[in-house]
Structure formats: structure tokens, C-alpha cells
Motif scaffolding. Structure first.
Motif, PDB file in Angstrom:
ATOM      1  N   ASP A   1       0.823  -1.201   0.000  1.00  0.00           N
ATOM      2  CA  ASP A   1       0.000   0.000   0.000  1.00  0.00           C
ATOM      3  C   ASP A   1       0.863   1.259   0.000  1.00  0.00           C
ATOM      4  O   ASP A   1       2.021   1.244   0.411  1.00  0.00           O
ATOM      5  N   ILE A   2       0.273   2.317  -0.491  1.00  0.00           N
ATOM      6  CA  ILE A   2       0.866   3.642  -0.406  1.00  0.00           C
ATOM      7  C   ILE A   2      -0.142   4.528   0.288  1.00  0.00           C
ATOM      8  O   ILE A   2      -1.349   4.392   0.096  1.00  0.00           O
ATOM      9  N   SER A   3       0.332   5.415   1.131  1.00  0.00           N
ATOM     10  CA  SER A   3      -0.582   6.318   1.830  1.00  0.00           C
ATOM     11  C   SER A   3       0.186   7.547   2.284  1.00  0.00           C
ATOM     12  O   SER A   3       1.410   7.512   2.442  1.00  0.00           O
ATOM     13  N   CYS A   4      -0.554   8.612   2.500  1.00  0.00           N
ATOM     14  CA  CYS A   4       0.078   9.864   2.911  1.00  0.00           C
ATOM     15  C   CYS A   4      -0.952  10.789   3.551  1.00  0.00           C
ATOM     16  O   CYS A   4      -2.048  10.975   3.014  1.00  0.00           O
ATOM     17  N   TYR A   5      -0.601  11.333   4.705  1.00  0.00           N
ATOM     18  CA  TYR A   5      -1.417  12.367   5.332  1.00  0.00           C
ATOM     19  C   TYR A   5      -1.014  13.729   4.779  1.00  0.00           C
ATOM     20  O   TYR A   5       0.150  13.963   4.442  1.00  0.00           O
ATOM     21  N   PHE A   6      -1.966  14.641   4.723  1.00  0.00           N
ATOM     22  CA  PHE A   6      -1.711  16.006   4.287  1.00  0.00           C
ATOM     23  C   PHE A   6      -2.839  16.880   4.821  1.00  0.00           C
ATOM     24  O   PHE A   6      -3.766  16.383   5.469  1.00  0.00           O
ATOM     25  N   VAL A   7      -2.757  18.182   4.549  1.00  0.00           N
ATOM     26  CA  VAL A   7      -3.786  19.098   5.035  1.00  0.00           C
ATOM     27  C   VAL A   7      -4.736  19.455   3.904  1.00  0.00           C
ATOM     28  O   VAL A   7      -4.313  19.854   2.816  1.00  0.00           O
ATOM     29  N   LEU A   8      -6.025  19.279   4.160  1.00  0.00           N
ATOM     30  CA  LEU A   8      -7.065  19.679   3.222  1.00  0.00           C
ATOM     31  C   LEU A   8      -7.290  21.178   3.425  1.00  0.00           C
ATOM     32  O   LEU A   8      -7.797  21.597   4.461  1.00  0.00           O
ATOM     33  N   GLU A   9      -6.865  21.984   2.460  1.00  0.00           N
ATOM     34  CA  GLU A   9      -6.927  23.430   2.621  1.00  0.00           C
ATOM     35  C   GLU A   9      -7.378  24.099   1.329  1.00  0.00           C
ATOM     36  O   GLU A   9      -7.513  23.445   0.293  1.00  0.00           O
ATOM     37  N   ASN A  10      -7.599  25.400   1.420  1.00  0.00           N
ATOM     38  CA  ASN A  10      -8.035  26.161   0.250  1.00  0.00           C
ATOM     39  C   ASN A  10      -6.846  26.482  -0.654  1.00  0.00           C
ATOM     40  O   ASN A  10      -6.503  27.648  -0.881  1.00  0.00           O
ATOM     41  N   ALA A  11      -6.212  25.462  -1.150  1.00  0.00           N
ATOM     42  CA  ALA A  11      -5.078  25.604  -2.069  1.00  0.00           C
ATOM     43  C   ALA A  11      -4.887  24.256  -2.756  1.00  0.00           C
ATOM     44  O   ALA A  11      -5.120  23.208  -2.146  1.00  0.00           O
ATOM     45  N   PRO A  12      -4.490  24.250  -4.032  1.00  0.00           N
ATOM     46  CA  PRO A  12      -4.244  22.987  -4.723  1.00  0.00           C
ATOM     47  C   PRO A  12      -3.138  22.196  -4.014  1.00  0.00           C
ATOM     48  O   PRO A  12      -2.160  22.776  -3.528  1.00  0.00           O
ATOM     49  N   VAL A  13      -3.322  20.880  -3.938  1.00  0.00           N
ATOM     50  CA  VAL A  13      -2.338  20.007  -3.302  1.00  0.00           C
ATOM     51  C   VAL A  13      -1.911  18.939  -4.306  1.00  0.00           C
ATOM     52  O   VAL A  13      -2.758  18.343  -4.983  1.00  0.00           O
ATOM     53  N   THR A  14      -0.615  18.723  -4.407  1.00  0.00           N
ATOM     54  CA  THR A  14      -0.108  17.630  -5.237  1.00  0.00           C
ATOM     55  C   THR A  14       0.712  16.690  -4.365  1.00  0.00           C
ATOM     56  O   THR A  14       1.418  17.143  -3.449  1.00  0.00           O
ATOM     57  N   ILE A  15       0.601  15.399  -4.651  1.00  0.00           N
ATOM     58  CA  ILE A  15       1.331  14.392  -3.883  1.00  0.00           C
ATOM     59  C   ILE A  15       2.012  13.435  -4.860  1.00  0.00           C
ATOM     60  O   ILE A  15       1.347  12.831  -5.710  1.00  0.00           O
ATOM     61  N   ASP A  16       3.319  13.310  -4.722  1.00  0.00           N
ATOM     62  CA  ASP A  16       4.104  12.451  -5.608  1.00  0.00           C
ATOM     63  C   ASP A  16       4.577  11.228  -4.825  1.00  0.00           C
ATOM     64  O   ASP A  16       5.362  11.339  -3.885  1.00  0.00           O
ATOM     65  N   PHE A  17       4.074  10.039  -5.239  1.00  0.00           N
ATOM     66  CA  PHE A  17       4.418   8.784  -4.569  1.00  0.00           C
ATOM     67  C   PHE A  17       5.530   8.022  -5.296  1.00  0.00           C
ATOM     68  O   PHE A  17       5.815   6.882  -4.931  1.00  0.00           O
ATOM     69  N   THR A  18       6.133   8.593  -6.295  1.00  0.00           N
ATOM     70  CA  THR A  18       7.066   7.828  -7.130  1.00  0.00           C
ATOM     71  C   THR A  18       8.473   7.738  -6.536  1.00  0.00           C
ATOM     72  O   THR A  18       9.312   6.978  -7.032  1.00  0.00           O
ATOM     73  N   GLY A  19       8.764   8.490  -5.481  1.00  0.00           N
ATOM     74  CA  GLY A  19      10.083   8.428  -4.854  1.00  0.00           C
ATOM     75  C   GLY A  19      10.090   7.576  -3.605  1.00  0.00           C
ATOM     76  O   GLY A  19       9.171   6.796  -3.341  1.00  0.00           O
ATOM     77  N   ASP A  20      11.147   7.717  -2.802  1.00  0.00           N
ATOM     78  CA  ASP A  20      11.274   6.930  -1.567  1.00  0.00           C
ATOM     79  C   ASP A  20      10.208   7.312  -0.539  1.00  0.00           C
ATOM     80  O   ASP A  20       9.707   6.455   0.192  1.00  0.00           O
ATOM     81  N   THR A  21       9.892   8.598  -0.458  1.00  0.00           N
ATOM     82  CA  THR A  21       8.855   9.084   0.454  1.00  0.00           C
ATOM     83  C   THR A  21       7.932  10.030  -0.311  1.00  0.00           C
ATOM     84  O   THR A  21       8.376  10.684  -1.265  1.00  0.00           O
ATOM     85  N   PRO A  22       6.672  10.104   0.065  1.00  0.00           N
ATOM     86  CA  PRO A  22       5.743  11.000  -0.638  1.00  0.00           C
ATOM     87  C   PRO A  22       6.200  12.460  -0.527  1.00  0.00           C
ATOM     88  O   PRO A  22       6.672  12.895   0.519  1.00  0.00           O
ATOM     89  N   ILE A  23       6.058  13.183  -1.619  1.00  0.00           N
ATOM     90  CA  ILE A  23       6.375  14.611  -1.639  1.00  0.00           C
ATOM     91  C   ILE A  23       5.069  15.384  -1.763  1.00  0.00           C
ATOM     92  O   ILE A  23       4.311  15.200  -2.724  1.00  0.00           O
ATOM     93  N   ILE A  24       4.795  16.246  -0.777  1.00  0.00           N
ATOM     94  CA  ILE A  24       3.555  17.021  -0.742  1.00  0.00           C
ATOM     95  C   ILE A  24       3.867  18.474  -1.083  1.00  0.00           C
ATOM     96  O   ILE A  24       4.791  19.080  -0.533  1.00  0.00           O
TER      97      ILE A  24
END
Length: 368
Positions: A83-106
Motif C-alpha cells: 500500500d501507499i498512503s500519505c497524510y496532508f492538510v485539506l486546505e483552500n489551495a491545490p495540493v499535489t502528492i508524488d508517490f514515485t520516490g522513496d517518500t511522498p512529496i507534498i
């Protein structure tokens, strides 16, 4: 007057709209996940069933929608047990999450920048402590051949990592005491904090921190826990008997050496099994100044009164017939029954949740 009302209503509408979050979340994942679903979960709902999903296509996913407020969210997908998973903040701004590396990049707005500041230090600390070796440590601990010296060494390593992570989280809670990033980190370490530490954090916390719904629940629990803490003054309440006549708890406290508030219900098996001990204590100490105020968490009056009769409970019985929403139960943070509180004539709580013979033992001590 109409103009004032119109202005007030307009202000409330603006506040309501500004509280909403229009989210736009996109991301990239390894192409092996193509055709699978990416799930979006919302932490504040605290309901596993409350989620959205979208298909992963060409190694990409996208969510778009509106939430009632800022929140901590998680995206997750699974394939063949991985599995892949990542926490982030749901906010009034576009969010991108990259799972292709060693750790997710938010990448996102101001709140995700604050959360990323924590993540950078968290990842660095995990590397410093060689967290990837922890599974091997667990195997060593389970191996009978591992020496006591080695076991203590491993325990020390794990304890040091836990201590350092706790301090890191405390640091970022302090840095984010006015937003939900701090609230989220506070919730993660809540069980590892002393009461004094919790109180200190919450005393400084801002409105957005304290009104984040999981934190609001914690605050209610803390307030209720303090209400039944040994040595504190009891909190009075009023509730009706079987005839609808309302009584204050204080009526009984001031007129008896010891008063027990007994939370129970007709549908509660453990409560019914506990009643012989309660009855024995009542019969032995009632004439010496021991009173019981039964608070039923029933919602059906007939069931409540039948249980009182069947069990021959001849002490005060009160109920608002609101089940788990019983006002007295909520006041004292009761979330399981049977539960009880002992109060002395001075209004101090002197014991709680005494079961079986422990009740008689305590009363014997009090009525020497």
C-alpha cells in the motif's frame, strides 16, 4: 432594524462560506497501481465509511470537491498487499502528492508547508535512528537466544527513538498552536502527555486548534474526567424520578455521610450481575449514613421500572431516559457501565468505580 438583521445575516453567510474548503488534490503513483482505486479519507469525520475514491489512470489520480472546514486527510491505495498512503492538510489551495520516490512529496499551501516542515524533521530523525532496522530488532527480541544485555540495548534504542519523536511533535505543536497541523500532532501524542502538559498546550491553543472536532471531543473527555477525579468537588445535577419529580443530587449528598451515584441500565448484563454486591453494601451501611442514587441509562421507562422491581432496588432511582445521552452520564464522562462515584458529605469525590467486594471494603474503612 431590518437593515441590522440583513447585515447580521450577510455576515453569518460570509463566515459560513469562508469556513468551507474547496479542495483540489492530484498526484502521481507508480504505474503498477493503474486500474486501482485511490481513496481519500477525512480525519475529522472519524468514520472509516466516510471516504471518496477515484480510479488511478496512467499513474495519476485527482480529487476535487468541497469540505465544511479545513481538515487532515489521507490518500491511500493498495495492490497485492502493498500500500501507499500519505497524510496532508485539506486546505483552500491545490495540493499535489508524488508517490514515485522513496517518500511522498507534498506540495500545497501555507498549512501543508507547515506540515512539511514537521515531516522533513520526522524523516531525518527516522533515518538517524535507523528505523528500517526496527523489524530486525523485533525478531531479536522474540529470539530466545538473544542475551539480556542485547535486549536491554534494543529497548534503550527504541525508547530513545520514541522520546525523540515525542519531543519533535511537541515542538511542532507549539509552532502550530493556532492551526489544525498542531491539533493533528497533539492528537497523535495525546496519550503520551501528562495532564499538566495537555493543559499547558490547550491553554495556549488558538480557536482553529481547539475547534477541530477530534480535539473538541478530547476537551469534552478531559472536562468530564476532571469532574470525577478523586479529591475534587462533585458537580450537582437534577434528574427526574419515576413519577417525573425532579431531584438534585445535592439533596442526598448533604444529608448522608457517603453517597454513591450508581450508573446502570436494565439492558446492562454486568450491571445486573453487580447488583448483589451493591445491595449487600446498602443493607449493611444505609442506617449508618450510606445512600445510593441510581442513574439509569435506559430509554424505555417500562424496562427501567421493571428492572428496579425485579432486582428489588430500594434506593433512589432517577433517569432522563436518554440512553448514552443521559445528562448525568455525560457530565461525569461515563462511557461504560456499571460505573459509580462515591461522594462524602463535604461534597468531595472519594472513590470511583468500585466493583464487587471492593465497595464493601471501602465503606468499612469509611464507617469505622
Amino acid at each position: 432594524m431590518r437593515k441590522i438583521l440583513f447585515t447580521l445575516l450577510t455576515s453569518l453567510m460570509v463566515l459560513n462560506i469562508s469556513a468551507q474548503v474547496k479542495y483540489d488534490i492530484s498526484g502521481t503513483v507508480p504505474t503498477v497501481f493503474n486500474g486501482k482505486e485511490m481513496y481519500l479519507l477525512f480525519a475529522a469525520s472519524q468514520q472509516i465509511s466516510d471516504y471518496e475514491s477515484t480510479p488511478i489512470t496512467n499513474g495519476m489520480f485527482h480529487f476535487e470537491g468541497t469540505n465544511n472546514s479545513e481538515d487532515i486527510a489521507c490518500v491511500t491505495a493498495t495492490i497485492d498487499g502493498k500500500d501507499i498512503s500519505c497524510y496532508f492538510v485539506l486546505e483552500n489551495a491545490p495540493v499535489t502528492i508524488d508517490f514515485t520516490g522513496d517518500t511522498p512529496i507534498i506540495k500545497g499551501g501555507e498549512l501543508n508547508n507547515k506540515y512539511n516542515a514537521y515531516r522533513v524533521e520526522q524523516i531525518a530523525l527516522s533515518r538517524e535512528h535507523n528505523v528500517e532496522k526496527f523489524p530486525d530488532y523485533q525478531k531479536e527480541m522474540q529470539n530466545n537466544a538473544t542475551t539480556e544485555t542485547r535486549r536491554n540495548e534494543i529497548k534503550a534504542k527504541l525508547a530513545k527513538y520514541k522520546e525523540d519523536m515525542l519531543e519533535l511533535s511537541k515542538k511542532h505543536v507549539t509552532l502550530n498552536e493556532d492551526n489544525i497541523v498542531g491539533a493533528f500532532l497533539f492528537l497523535n501524542i495525546y496519550n503520551n502527555l501528562s495532564i499538566a502538559e495537555k493543559d499547558a498546550i490547550l491553554a495556549k491553543a488558538g480557536r482553529k486548534f481547539k475547534t477541530y472536532s477530534p480535539v473538541e471531543s478530547i476537551l469534552q473527555q478531559m472536562t468530564a474526567a476532571k469532574a470525577k477525579a478523586i479529591g475534587t468537588d462533585y458537580t450537582d445535577f437534577k434528574m427526574a424520578d419515576k413519577d417525573g419529580v425532579k431531584h438534585n443530587l445535592s439533596e442526598y449528598v448533604k444529608n448522608n455521610k457517603v453517597t454513591m451515584v450508581d450508573f446502570w441500565a436494565s439492558w446492562c448484563g454486568p450491571c445486573r450481575r453487580e447488583m448483589p454486591y451493591v445491595k449487600a453494601a446498602y443493607e449493611k451501611y444505609h442506617n449508618k449514613g450510606f445512600e445510593i442514587v441510581g442513574i439509569s441509562l435506559d430509554k424505555d421507562k417500562a424496562s427501567w421500572l421493571k428492572a428496579v422491581e425485579d432486582l428489588d432496588l430500594n434506593w433512589i432511582q432517577l433517569s432522563d431516559l436518554k440512553y448514552w445521552q443521559c445528562a448525568a452520564a455525560r457530565l461525569y464522562g461515563i462511557n461504560s457501565i456499571p460505573a459509580s462515584i462515591l461522594i462524602d458529605q463535604n461534597g468531595k469525590i472519594i472513590a470511583a468505580d468500585l466493583r464487587g467486594d471492593n465497595l464493601s471494603t471501602k465503606l468499612e474503612e469509611l464507617f469505622k
